[in-house]
Design a protein around this motif. Structure first.
Motif, mmCIF file in Angstrom:
data_model
loop_
_atom_site.group_PDB
_atom_site.id
_atom_site.type_symbol
_atom_site.label_atom_id
_atom_site.label_comp_id
_atom_site.label_asym_id
_atom_site.label_seq_id
_atom_site.Cartn_x
_atom_site.Cartn_y
_atom_site.Cartn_z
ATOM 1 N N ASP A 63 4.703 66.256 46.567
ATOM 2 C CA ASP A 63 5.023 66.906 45.266
ATOM 3 C C ASP A 63 5.491 66.002 44.162
ATOM 4 O O ASP A 63 5.348 66.192 42.941
ATOM 5 N N GLU A 64 6.666 65.028 44.508
ATOM 6 C CA GLU A 64 7.291 64.255 43.632
ATOM 7 C C GLU A 64 6.307 63.355 42.812
ATOM 8 O O GLU A 64 6.791 63.153 41.665
ATOM 9 N N ALA A 65 5.119 63.036 43.588
ATOM 10 C CA ALA A 65 4.275 62.051 42.597
ATOM 11 C C ALA A 65 3.548 63.034 41.651
ATOM 12 O O ALA A 65 3.481 62.418 40.554
ATOM 13 N N ILE A 66 3.328 64.006 42.024
ATOM 14 C CA ILE A 66 2.561 65.111 41.013
ATOM 15 C C ILE A 66 3.754 65.511 40.018
ATOM 16 O O ILE A 66 3.274 65.578 38.618
ATOM 17 N N TRP A 67 4.713 65.473 40.166
ATOM 18 C CA TRP A 67 5.963 65.809 39.088
ATOM 19 C C TRP A 67 6.046 64.775 37.893
ATOM 20 O O TRP A 67 6.146 64.900 36.887
ATOM 21 N N GLN A 68 5.922 63.467 38.572
ATOM 22 C CA GLN A 68 6.132 62.130 37.784
ATOM 23 C C GLN A 68 4.912 62.324 36.777
ATOM 24 O O GLN A 68 4.931 61.982 35.650
ATOM 25 N N TYR A 69 3.698 62.742 37.539
ATOM 26 C CA TYR A 69 2.395 62.517 36.505
ATOM 27 C C TYR A 69 2.750 63.644 35.535
ATOM 28 O O TYR A 69 2.402 63.053 34.330
ATOM 29 N N PHE A 70 3.177 64.708 35.695
ATOM 30 C CA PHE A 70 3.225 65.831 34.564
ATOM 31 C C PHE A 70 4.342 65.278 33.817
ATOM 32 O O PHE A 70 4.216 65.625 32.359
ATOM 33 N N ALA A 71 5.346 64.560 34.002
ATOM 34 C CA ALA A 71 6.604 64.080 33.270
ATOM 35 C C ALA A 71 5.984 63.132 32.277
ATOM 36 O O ALA A 71 6.380 63.041 31.312
ATOM 37 N N SER A 72 4.904 62.441 32.755
ATOM 38 C CA SER A 72 4.425 61.140 31.871
ATOM 39 C C SER A 72 3.677 61.757 30.774
ATOM 40 O O SER A 72 3.460 61.039 29.873
ATOM 41 N N VAL A 73 3.352 63.073 30.635
ATOM 42 C CA VAL A 73 2.807 63.566 29.327
ATOM 43 C C VAL A 73 3.578 64.303 28.186
ATOM 44 O O VAL A 73 3.467 65.152 27.744
ATOM 45 N N ALA A 74 4.950 64.007 28.376
ATOM 46 C CA ALA A 74 5.687 64.411 27.525
ATOM 47 C C ALA A 74 5.895 64.278 26.129
ATOM 48 O O ALA A 74 4.729 63.258 25.753
ATOM 49 N N PHE A 75 6.432 64.299 25.233
ATOM 50 C CA PHE A 75 6.598 64.148 23.837
ATOM 51 C C PHE A 75 6.265 62.485 23.607
ATOM 52 O O PHE A 75 7.332 61.917 24.183
ATOM 53 N N PRO A 76 5.387 62.118 23.099
ATOM 54 C CA PRO A 76 5.289 60.773 22.824
ATOM 55 C C PRO A 76 6.178 59.964 22.262
ATOM 56 O O PRO A 76 7.117 60.555 21.503
ATOM 57 N N PRO A 77 6.398 58.705 22.389
ATOM 58 C CA PRO A 77 7.437 57.783 21.782
ATOM 59 C C PRO A 77 7.327 57.838 20.159
ATOM 60 O O PRO A 77 6.051 57.879 19.772
ATOM 61 N N GLU A 78 8.242 57.364 19.617
ATOM 62 C CA GLU A 78 8.304 57.350 18.122
ATOM 63 C C GLU A 78 7.284 56.702 17.517
ATOM 64 O O GLU A 78 6.650 56.925 16.340
ATOM 65 N N GLU A 79 6.960 55.482 18.224
ATOM 66 C CA GLU A 79 5.800 54.622 17.491
ATOM 67 C C GLU A 79 4.689 55.390 17.349
ATOM 68 O O GLU A 79 3.900 55.194 16.361
ATOM 69 N N GLN A 80 4.036 56.022 18.440
ATOM 70 C CA GLN A 80 2.972 56.571 18.428
ATOM 71 C C GLN A 80 2.957 57.903 17.321
ATOM 72 O O GLN A 80 1.986 58.018 16.738
ATOM 73 N N VAL A 81 4.080 58.736 17.380
ATOM 74 C CA VAL A 81 4.215 59.593 16.433
ATOM 75 C C VAL A 81 4.130 59.143 14.929
ATOM 76 O O VAL A 81 3.460 59.593 14.318
ATOM 77 N N ARG A 82 4.825 58.023 14.604
ATOM 78 C CA ARG A 82 4.888 57.401 13.329
ATOM 79 C C ARG A 82 3.400 56.905 12.814
ATOM 80 O O ARG A 82 3.028 57.015 11.643
ATOM 81 N N ARG A 83 2.922 56.443 13.978
ATOM 82 C CA ARG A 83 1.341 55.940 13.758
ATOM 83 C C ARG A 83 0.307 57.130 13.233
ATOM 84 O O ARG A 83 -0.476 57.063 12.410
ATOM 85 N N THR A 84 0.492 58.285 14.149
ATOM 86 C CA THR A 84 -0.257 59.357 13.665
ATOM 87 C C THR A 84 0.163 59.860 12.137
ATOM 88 O O THR A 84 -0.651 60.313 11.693
ATOM 89 N N LEU A 85 1.208 60.016 11.956
ATOM 90 C CA LEU A 85 1.707 60.351 10.483
ATOM 91 C C LEU A 85 1.230 59.278 9.655
ATOM 92 O O LEU A 85 0.567 59.803 8.369
#
Length: 723
Positions: A361-383
């Motif tokens: 279960d814990e490994a699956i939780w970690q995977y889903f947590a890894s797709v949270a809101f991206p870091p600022e660098e990637q957001v700024r790149r998109t903008l």
């Protein structure tokens, strides 16, 4: 409105309820808080927030209110709901009360124009809309303004989804603020949810204008479910959990739902239970709409013992006599868990709720947590990409430029849209040019909340106190008290014994090695934007054949064995003997199967004449030893390795974005002359060996290189696939 008018309204409301629930005697009566909500909406045209347990009757509030408002000349009710299964249930329920209900969602696109015409003609009393529609450009710009102007009641169902503090945040829901702003004065608004703690309730109330300082009614009830008996059963491994179901599923009352954390687990469990003779159906994100509806109908009619479901079924299933909910694997949030178990026992006196937690279960939780809101660098790149594009960019066009997987990119853009930084228009997305601040404190707080929820689920599974009281306190229920029914209050109702036959069968199902690896057939869109001259369908002479993997990382069979072996922190070492033996079994079954080189069929593929490995930067010993052992056992030469070009071994290869990944692999991987000569001498197809396939692009690029270097065919063989 006079007291006499209100009394008459109450009588009319009870009459509608009787039709809604099919009470021919007319004896049905609204709960007092149901009536208070309806009175606020219909008589006083107020806004209301209702936080009540599943089964309390929130849908009765908006259907009864709709009937009364329509009788007084109001426009149609618009219900925004993320639950496609519940939409279908509610259309049928509305019909019983003489209410005409229609839906607009992703599963009925062919009906949208007809439905919109019926709404315009005044033939629809209730329109159920999925939140994704709210930001579809055509719907938002053409349909939504007219709908807002005509709406007689706006209902926000599962309102916790509007809050990113909640367990099921959906950015599309934030569009409701725009619709609320466009509503004419005096249009009532109802928000409903069963799973909102105090923080989420306050956030929802603020966003919907039902919070402090407004003339709104907030009804928050106790969350005890007297019909539910909660239990946790700790079993040693996945095979024991599956065997327990095989032995005891028939003893659970009525029909129910077995929740799993992954699609792979749902498919494994369904296959095993069918072998045990149980009528069960799988319900996941991969299930076609027609098959989903058939599965829902079969459960409603008790033609199946259980649906084996992922969160694709989620909250939205209305079956009052559902007798049990079993979780094979623990959700990461006690609030999400409460929501899912709340589907049971709504119309029966007793229902069983059982959690069978697992080590995976814990490994699956970690995977889903890894797709949270991206870091600022990637957001700024998109903008920046949008700001300099000079035109709208579609998701496929944007994806190769920003190094984000498409689903994560889309979710991020929806959040930015709500924040005013971007806008979805015909043809894609544009930058608004408005200033935007990365709210790192909020995102970090949400991450901490997720971690706290995970710890709460560990505490729930291992705790010795009342389980219902624990869940109620997680939802800030001030009336929480020991239930007297759960296994900790009343004693265990289930033991951990499993039969030898069931355990052998479960081990056989979970231990059966082999998963087909479908080769990539099309290059990702947008490669030309990153300087790679590849597009469209991969030529037949450059593709891999269908391959094999020992297992999926997300399954509960071989996945449990492979996850520790392939974890990022795992030491590099030669392939273990048990894994080698299982891979040999996979190859043997593959060779003898339909079209396999040892099948003897006319269309049999030619036998591989050698083994080629893929260079690994993280696990070189593992991959090399696997290739060597397969070559030795199969009496084939180890021809060489598809390796990295000089200076590219440390090149960053995207783990999320297909175009960026292909670009990096296209530049980095090479077939050196010695391997090309060996391929020419071997004169046949080869087995291409790697440790893990997460996107399939490494295998696709390596297979193309091998085919162009003279290999007559490429059969990919990996230990695991990510899916």
């Amino acid at each position: 409105m006079t007291n006499a008018d209100r009394a008459a309204l109450r009588a009319s409301a009870d009459s509608v309820l009787a039709r809604l629930v099919g009470d021919a005697t007319g004896a049905a009566r609204l709960r007092e808080d149901q009536w208070r909500a309806i009175e606020a909406l219909v008589a006083d045209k107020r806004r209301a927030l209702v936080v009540q347990r599943t089964g309390w009757g929130k849908s009765a509030v908006y259907f009864v209110a709709t009937s009364l408002l329509r009788a007084r000349g109001s426009g149609p009710t618009v219900i925004v709901s993320p639950l496609l299964a519940l939409m279908r249930n509610q259309v049928a329920a509305a019909a019983r009360a003489g209410i005409s209900a229609r839906t607009i969602n992703s599963s009925n696109t062919e009906e949208w124009e007809t439905v919109q015409a019926e709404v315009a003609a005044g033939e629809v009393d209730v329109l159920l809309v999925s939140p994704e529609r709210l930001n579809n450009p055509d719907f938002r710009d053409q349909v939504l303004p007219q709908l807002a102007a005509a709406t007689g009641l706006l209902v926000v169902d599962e309102a916790h989804c509007i809050s990113d503090w909640g367990h099921d945040f959906r950015p599309d829901y934030r569009r409701l603020r725009t619709m609320l702003a466009d509503l004419p004065a005096g249009v009532p608004v109802l928000a409903t949810t069963a799973t909102a703690n105090a923080r989420v309730t306050a956030d929802v109330a603020e966003q919907l204008g039902t919070g402090a300082g407004t003339d709104a009614l907030v009804l928050r009830g106790a969350l005890d479910r007297e019909s539910l008996s909660l239990s946790v059963l700790q079993l040693p491994n996945a095979a024991h959990r599956l065997a327990w179901l095989g032995d005891h599923l028939g003893e659970l009352p009525g029909s129910g739902i077995i929740y799993t954390l992954t699609v792979a687990a749902a498919e494994e469990i369904t296959a095993y239970l069918r072998q045990c003779g149980y009528p069960v159906a799988s319900y996941t994100g991969r299930t076609e709409n027609a098959d989903r509806q058939q599965a829902e109908d079969d459960l409603l009619a008790n033609r199946v013992k259980a649906l084996v479901a992922t969160s694709a079924l989620g909250m939205g299933f209305d079956k009052p006599d559902l007798g049990f909910v079993v979780h094979l694997g623990s959700p990461s949030s006690p609030i999400a868990y409460y929501q899912q178990v709340g589907r049971a026992g709504r119309g029966v006196d007793h229902a069983e709720v059982l959690l069978l937690p697992g080590k995976e279960d814990e490994a699956i939780w970690q995977y889903f947590a890894s797709v949270a809101f991206p870091p600022e660098e990637q957001v700024r790149r998109t903008l920046d990409v949008l700001a300099h594009a000079g035109r709208p960019l579609s998701l496929p066009a944007m994806e190769p430029l920003v190094d984000l997987r498409r689903t994560r990119l889309e979710t991020m853009l929806k959040v930015l849209d709500v924040d005013g930084a971007v806008k979805r228009v015909k043809g894609g997305w544009i930058s608004t040019g408005e200033p935007w601040v990365y709210d790192s404190d909020r995102y970090a707080w949400v991450a901490r909340q997720r971690a706290a929820e995970q710890q709460a689920m560990r505490d729930y599974a291992s705790g010795t106190g009342c389980r219902m009281e624990f869940l109620r306190r997680q939802l800030d229920d001030e009336e929480a008290a020991p239930c007297g029914r759960c296994d900790n209050c009343a004693g265990p109702r289930f033991d951990d014994k499993v039969s030898t036959a069931a355990l052998d069968g479960a081990r056989g199902e979970l231990g059966r090695p082999g998963v087909e690896v479908e080769p990539r057939k099309m290059w990702p869109t947008g490669l030309s934007a990153v300087g790679v001259d590849l597009k469209g369908r991969i030529p037949a002479g450059e593709t891999a054949r269908p391959g094999r993997a020992l297992g999926r990382l997300s399954d509960i069979g071989w996945g449990n064995r492979l996850r520790p072996l392939l974890a990022a922190q795992a030491p590099d070492a030669p392939v273990p003997d048990d894994v080698t033996n299982a891979v040999v079994t996979v190859i043997s079954d593959w060779a003898k199967g339909p079209g396999g080189w040892a099948s003897g069929s006319p269309e049999a593929a030619p036998r591989p004449v050698g083994v080629v490995t893929v260079a690994s930067r993280r696990r070189p010993q593992l991959v090399h030893s696997l290739g060597s052992r397969i070559a030795e056992i199969g009496r084939m030469p180890l021809l060489g390795t598809v390796t990295y070009a000089p200076g590219t071994k440390d090149l960053r290869i995207s783990q999320t974005n297909s175009a960026q990944r292909v670009k990096a692999l296209h530049e980095a991987l090479v077939v050196e002359p010695a391997l090309a000569d060996a391929l020419a001498s071997a004169g046949g197809p080869v087995l291409l060996v790697d440790d893990l396939s997460d996107t399939g692009w490494t295998l696709a690029v390596a297979a193309r290189l091998l085919r162009r270097a003279g290999a007559e065919g490429v059969f990919p063989l990996v230990l695991a696939v990510q899916a």
